[in-house]
Motif scaffolding. Structure first.
Motif, PDB file in Angstrom:
ATOM      1  N   UNK A   1     -34.302  -0.338 -38.266  1.00  0.00           N
ATOM      2  CA  UNK A   1     -33.648  -0.120 -36.544  1.00  0.00           C
ATOM      3  C   UNK A   1     -33.744  -1.616 -36.603  1.00  0.00           C
ATOM      4  N   UNK A   2     -32.844  -2.340 -35.859  1.00  0.00           N
ATOM      5  CA  UNK A   2     -32.302  -3.238 -35.072  1.00  0.00           C
ATOM      6  C   UNK A   2     -32.720  -3.072 -33.705  1.00  0.00           C
ATOM      7  N   UNK A   3     -33.714  -3.488 -32.882  1.00  0.00           N
ATOM      8  CA  UNK A   3     -34.078  -3.887 -31.881  1.00  0.00           C
ATOM      9  C   UNK A   3     -33.820  -5.122 -30.194  1.00  0.00           C
TER      10      UNK A   3
ATOM     11  N   UNK B   1     -30.735   0.030 -32.252  1.00  0.00           N
ATOM     12  CA  UNK B   1     -29.546   0.940 -33.626  1.00  0.00           C
ATOM     13  C   UNK B   1     -30.584   1.984 -34.507  1.00  0.00           C
ATOM     14  N   UNK B   2     -30.493   2.061 -35.153  1.00  0.00           N
ATOM     15  CA  UNK B   2     -31.155   2.872 -36.424  1.00  0.00           C
ATOM     16  C   UNK B   2     -30.374   3.394 -37.209  1.00  0.00           C
TER      17      UNK B   2
ATOM     18  N   UNK C   1     -26.250   8.322 -41.517  1.00  0.00           N
ATOM     19  CA  UNK C   1     -26.342   8.249 -39.869  1.00  0.00           C
ATOM     20  C   UNK C   1     -26.957   7.446 -39.278  1.00  0.00           C
ATOM     21  N   UNK C   2     -25.550   6.878 -38.405  1.00  0.00           N
ATOM     22  CA  UNK C   2     -25.724   5.809 -37.478  1.00  0.00           C
ATOM     23  C   UNK C   2     -26.496   5.778 -36.162  1.00  0.00           C
ATOM     24  N   UNK C   3     -27.025   5.357 -35.411  1.00  0.00           N
ATOM     25  CA  UNK C   3     -27.242   5.988 -34.079  1.00  0.00           C
ATOM     26  C   UNK C   3     -27.473   5.067 -33.345  1.00  0.00           C
ATOM     27  N   UNK C   4     -26.681   4.438 -31.779  1.00  0.00           N
ATOM     28  CA  UNK C   4     -27.372   3.455 -30.610  1.00  0.00           C
ATOM     29  C   UNK C   4     -28.092   3.988 -30.093  1.00  0.00           C
TER      30      UNK C   4
ATOM     31  N   UNK D   1     -39.689   8.855 -35.761  1.00  0.00           N
ATOM     32  CA  UNK D   1     -39.864   7.091 -36.559  1.00  0.00           C
ATOM     33  C   UNK D   1     -41.515   5.996 -35.904  1.00  0.00           C
ATOM     34  N   UNK D   2     -41.759   5.526 -37.514  1.00  0.00           N
ATOM     35  CA  UNK D   2     -42.540   4.694 -37.299  1.00  0.00           C
ATOM     36  C   UNK D   2     -42.564   3.431 -38.084  1.00  0.00           C
ATOM     37  N   UNK D   3     -42.709   2.283 -38.121  1.00  0.00           N
ATOM     38  CA  UNK D   3     -42.338   1.255 -38.851  1.00  0.00           C
ATOM     39  C   UNK D   3     -42.223  -0.017 -38.306  1.00  0.00           C
TER      40      UNK D   3
END
Length: 255
Positions: free
Chosen positions: A46-48, A58-59, A64-67, A119-121
């Protein structure tokens, strides 16, 4: 499976040199981690992007793509928190809420959404190193890109009944906003795109409000380009081109 995921995350974390942005109030992160959707695990990235108290998430996971759009704040000097909604047409707002938390010192990012979405990253700060054509300044390049977007959107709406013309020039317009929105090449505008240039320019400590407006409008239309340009409903193309032309004509006149 789990060992492969751990390897991917380790490669992501240590494969890059972490760099800080010039303006500490605005950050841009790229993250990789494990996402669980209804207990099903996925490798996700994802981008933050945070500017002041607003952020965009954006993940990508599976297919799948979600924003999501967020309001964020610093809970402490080391912890950033935020909440917002997924960008969707779901009318039940409670189901679309999500919460985020970022621990800066550890570069760990948490996402919590509805219906067992977690989610965790690990993340890295990114900077945009841009080589502008012809040794232009950012201000002159941004003005040129705003002009290109205005012109191609105007070409798109010049012949309202010519669907091919509308689509061709709207693609040129969307590419100038963000090259990632368009598959076809070559395109008339540079591959840098307005979005990278404006976000890099906003890392400066003092910028005029017009550039913040350009950034916001650019993000808005990039989102619409992604949703519309390859849609089967071609009736949406002309209204989008008209909106872009109207906005960017006003912006160009203020630069």
């Amino acid at each position: 499976m789990i060992r492969s995921i751990i390897f991917l995350i380790s490669f992501f974390i240590f494969g890059y040199e972490i760099q800080a942005k010039a303006n500490q109030n605005n950050i841009e992160l790229e993250c990789l981690g494990i996402l669980r959707d209804n207990f099903e695990p996925h490798v996700a990235n994802w981008k933050f992007k945070k500017i002041d108290n607003s952020a965009e998430l954006e993940i990508y996971y599976g297919n799948k793509y979600r924003i999501a759009m967020l309001r964020v704040s610093d809970k402490t000097n080391d912890i950033l928190v935020g909440n917002g909604k997924w960008f969707s047409k779901i009318t039940n707002a409670a189901r679309s809420l999500l919460y985020v938390r970022y621990i800066k010192s550890e570069k760990i990012f948490f996402i919590e959404g509805p219906e067992l979405f977690r989610a965790e990253g690990k993340c890295k700060n990114i900077t945009v190193n841009i080589q502008l054509p012809g040794n232009q300044t950012f201000k002159s390049f941004i003005k040129e890109m705003v002009y290109i977007i205005r012109e191609h959107s105007e070409y798109a709406i010049a012949h309202p009944k010519d669907g091919d013309n509308i689509k061709r020039h709207l693609k040129h317009t969307c590419h100038a906003l963000d090259p990632m929105t368009i598959k076809e090449r070559p395109m008339p505008a540079p591959e840098i795109g307005l979005t990278k240039a404006i976000k890099r320019y906003l890392t400066k400590r003092k910028v005029k409000p017009i550039y913040v407006t350009i950034d916001s409008v650019t993000d808005e239309f990039i989102k619409l380009c992604k949703e519309t340009i390859y849609s089967s409903d071609e009736k949406k193309l002309f209204p989008l081109a008209k909106k872009i032309n109207s906005k960017f004509t006003l912006l160009y006149n203020k630069l």
